[in-house]
Design a protein around this motif. Sequence first.
Motif, PDB file in Angstrom:
ATOM      1  N   VAL A  55      14.874  35.331   8.187  1.00  0.00           N
ATOM      2  CA  VAL A  55      15.736  34.161   8.316  1.00  0.00           C
ATOM      3  C   VAL A  55      14.931  32.940   8.733  1.00  0.00           C
ATOM      4  CG1 VAL A  55      17.832  35.470   8.833  1.00  0.00           C
ATOM      5  CG2 VAL A  55      16.324  34.761  10.711  1.00  0.00           C
ATOM      6  N   CYS A  56      15.476  31.786   8.414  1.00  0.00           N
ATOM      7  CA  CYS A  56      14.906  30.498   8.788  1.00  0.00           C
ATOM      8  C   CYS A  56      15.978  29.727   9.548  1.00  0.00           C
ATOM      9  CB  CYS A  56      14.474  29.734   7.541  1.00  0.00           C
ATOM     10  SG  CYS A  56      13.971  28.023   7.850  1.00  0.00           S
ATOM     11  N   LEU A  57      15.699  29.311  10.775  1.00  0.00           N
ATOM     12  CA  LEU A  57      16.681  28.608  11.594  1.00  0.00           C
ATOM     13  C   LEU A  57      16.607  27.107  11.347  1.00  0.00           C
ATOM     14  CD1 LEU A  57      16.386  30.450  15.040  1.00  0.00           C
ATOM     15  CD2 LEU A  57      17.774  31.038  13.031  1.00  0.00           C
ATOM     16  N   THR A  58      17.769  26.495  11.112  1.00  0.00           N
ATOM     17  CA  THR A  58      17.841  25.054  10.909  1.00  0.00           C
ATOM     18  C   THR A  58      18.990  24.486  11.733  1.00  0.00           C
ATOM     19  OG1 THR A  58      19.330  25.143   8.982  1.00  0.00           O
ATOM     20  CG2 THR A  58      16.962  25.301   8.548  1.00  0.00           C
ATOM     21  N   TYR A  59      18.824  23.237  12.142  1.00  0.00           N
ATOM     22  CA  TYR A  59      19.804  22.570  13.013  1.00  0.00           C
ATOM     23  C   TYR A  59      20.110  21.184  12.466  1.00  0.00           C
ATOM     24  CZ  TYR A  59      18.553  26.301  16.237  1.00  0.00           C
ATOM     25  OH  TYR A  59      18.331  27.538  16.798  1.00  0.00           O
ATOM     26  N   ASN A  88       7.917  31.550  19.370  1.00  0.00           N
ATOM     27  CA  ASN A  88       7.085  31.511  18.156  1.00  0.00           C
ATOM     28  C   ASN A  88       7.921  31.340  16.891  1.00  0.00           C
ATOM     29  OD1 ASN A  88       4.515  31.904  19.479  1.00  0.00           O
ATOM     30  ND2 ASN A  88       5.139  34.031  19.818  1.00  0.00           N
ATOM     31  N   ILE A  89       8.939  30.500  17.007  1.00  0.00           N
ATOM     32  CA  ILE A  89       9.819  30.208  15.876  1.00  0.00           C
ATOM     33  C   ILE A  89       9.701  28.732  15.531  1.00  0.00           C
ATOM     34  CG2 ILE A  89      12.221  30.070  15.090  1.00  0.00           C
ATOM     35  CD1 ILE A  89      12.817  32.439  16.959  1.00  0.00           C
ATOM     36  N   GLN A  90       9.372  28.448  14.278  1.00  0.00           N
ATOM     37  CA  GLN A  90       9.402  27.069  13.803  1.00  0.00           C
ATOM     38  C   GLN A  90      10.751  26.826  13.136  1.00  0.00           C
ATOM     39  OE1 GLN A  90       7.604  25.625  10.087  1.00  0.00           O
ATOM     40  NE2 GLN A  90       6.406  24.178  11.304  1.00  0.00           N
ATOM     41  N   ALA A  91      11.522  25.901  13.685  1.00  0.00           N
ATOM     42  CA  ALA A  91      12.822  25.554  13.116  1.00  0.00           C
ATOM     43  C   ALA A  91      12.715  24.215  12.393  1.00  0.00           C
ATOM     44  CB  ALA A  91      13.881  25.483  14.210  1.00  0.00           C
ATOM     45  N   ALA A  92      13.750  23.901  11.633  1.00  0.00           N
ATOM     46  CA  ALA A  92      13.853  22.594  10.985  1.00  0.00           C
ATOM     47  C   ALA A  92      15.063  21.875  11.563  1.00  0.00           C
ATOM     48  CB  ALA A  92      13.996  22.741   9.473  1.00  0.00           C
ATOM     49  N   PHE A 127      11.417  35.768  11.606  1.00  0.00           N
ATOM     50  CA  PHE A 127      11.712  34.351  11.501  1.00  0.00           C
ATOM     51  C   PHE A 127      10.570  33.637  10.773  1.00  0.00           C
ATOM     52  CE2 PHE A 127      13.934  35.977  15.150  1.00  0.00           C
ATOM     53  CZ  PHE A 127      15.175  35.356  15.107  1.00  0.00           C
ATOM     54  N   VAL A 128      10.921  32.781   9.835  1.00  0.00           N
ATOM     55  CA  VAL A 128       9.919  31.993   9.123  1.00  0.00           C
ATOM     56  C   VAL A 128      10.333  30.535   9.122  1.00  0.00           C
ATOM     57  CG1 VAL A 128       9.225  33.912   7.634  1.00  0.00           C
ATOM     58  CG2 VAL A 128      11.018  32.324   6.862  1.00  0.00           C
ATOM     59  N   GLY A 129       9.364  29.656   8.897  1.00  0.00           N
ATOM     60  CA  GLY A 129       9.640  28.239   8.780  1.00  0.00           C
ATOM     61  C   GLY A 129      10.133  27.875   7.388  1.00  0.00           C
ATOM     62  N   LEU A 130      10.691  26.692   7.283  1.00  0.00           N
ATOM     63  CA  LEU A 130      11.264  26.235   6.020  1.00  0.00           C
ATOM     64  C   LEU A 130      10.243  26.244   4.889  1.00  0.00           C
ATOM     65  CD1 LEU A 130      14.132  25.094   5.275  1.00  0.00           C
ATOM     66  CD2 LEU A 130      13.110  22.825   5.446  1.00  0.00           C
ATOM     67  N   ARG A 185       8.477  26.440  -1.147  1.00  0.00           N
ATOM     68  CA  ARG A 185       7.022  26.352  -1.272  1.00  0.00           C
ATOM     69  C   ARG A 185       6.628  25.972  -2.693  1.00  0.00           C
ATOM     70  NH1 ARG A 185       5.872  31.016   0.619  1.00  0.00           N
ATOM     71  NH2 ARG A 185       5.587  32.116  -1.350  1.00  0.00           N
ATOM     72  N   ARG A 186       7.274  26.586  -3.682  1.00  0.00           N
ATOM     73  CA  ARG A 186       6.935  26.263  -5.081  1.00  0.00           C
ATOM     74  C   ARG A 186       7.226  24.804  -5.398  1.00  0.00           C
ATOM     75  NH1 ARG A 186       9.449  31.304  -5.943  1.00  0.00           N
ATOM     76  NH2 ARG A 186      11.359  30.246  -6.608  1.00  0.00           N
ATOM     77  N   LEU A 187       8.382  24.326  -4.972  1.00  0.00           N
ATOM     78  CA  LEU A 187       8.759  22.953  -5.278  1.00  0.00           C
ATOM     79  C   LEU A 187       7.912  21.949  -4.500  1.00  0.00           C
ATOM     80  CD1 LEU A 187      12.638  23.352  -5.346  1.00  0.00           C
ATOM     81  CD2 LEU A 187      11.090  23.123  -7.305  1.00  0.00           C
ATOM     82  N   SER A 188       7.557  22.288  -3.260  1.00  0.00           N
ATOM     83  CA  SER A 188       6.733  21.388  -2.448  1.00  0.00           C
ATOM     84  C   SER A 188       5.342  21.231  -3.016  1.00  0.00           C
ATOM     85  CB  SER A 188       6.642  21.916  -1.009  1.00  0.00           C
ATOM     86  OG  SER A 188       7.901  21.937  -0.394  1.00  0.00           O
TER      87      SER A 188
END
Length: 244
Positions: free
Chosen positions: A17-21, A40-44, A222-225, A232-235
């Motif tokens: 999962v990726c946490l976003t706020y 150790n969680i990178q959120a957006a 947990f992974v970052g956006l 990743r492909r679009l970026s």
Amino acid sequence: MFYHHDIDGADLPDGTVCLTYDDGPGEHTIELARYLNEQNIQAAFFVVGAHAAQCSDALQALHAQGHLIGNHTYTHAGLVDLLVSGGDAVWELTQTDALIRPFAEETLFFRPPYGSWRPETADDAHAAGYSIAAEALNHSGRFADYLGPIMWDVTGGDWGCWERRESVEDAVRRYLDEIERVRRGIVLMHDSSETPEFARRNQTFELTKRLVPELKRRGYRFVGLKSIPAIRRLSEAAPCARPV
């Protein structure tokens, strides 16, 4: 570049999962950012410009704690209704862009308030896949280094919990049930609200502090956006090669 289709995390591996706020910064955003970093969680954090302008320390704190800062418009405007009524969506993004750009990554991420990107009804299949917002923002030529719309795969409706004065325990249960049902993807939460009364009731910091340990106990990762395969492909794609 803005796409007509949604961008989500459905292609993440099971149990990831990726946490976003959204809607912040709020009263507890800095504490929340620090806690997530300790885990150790990178959120957006998709910030509302009008809120960020009043919380000058929050953007610096989010950046210092290693989180991504995304654009969520300046006034939390629903873009479809705004554009249909002749409003200025470009202004909404550029005003917030001026605030977040000093803390931006190479690619800036955008999430539309309410997920408002296409009309709720469409007369045919072509119209159903067309975004008036993507068309207007791309046409402006102002957002070549943006990627959106970043949507979500999982939400337990934390904003509704605080509006209804439900407990943190109820919110945790809602999120755990939904995460276990979907098993992967971008999780949507809110560290503030467009409505001051509901912002004061916000308990998403407490929700996060209970949710994260339980998800870890259940084996979730947990992974970052930017680690989401589709993002990743679009970026990494050259702007001129990105289809709209």
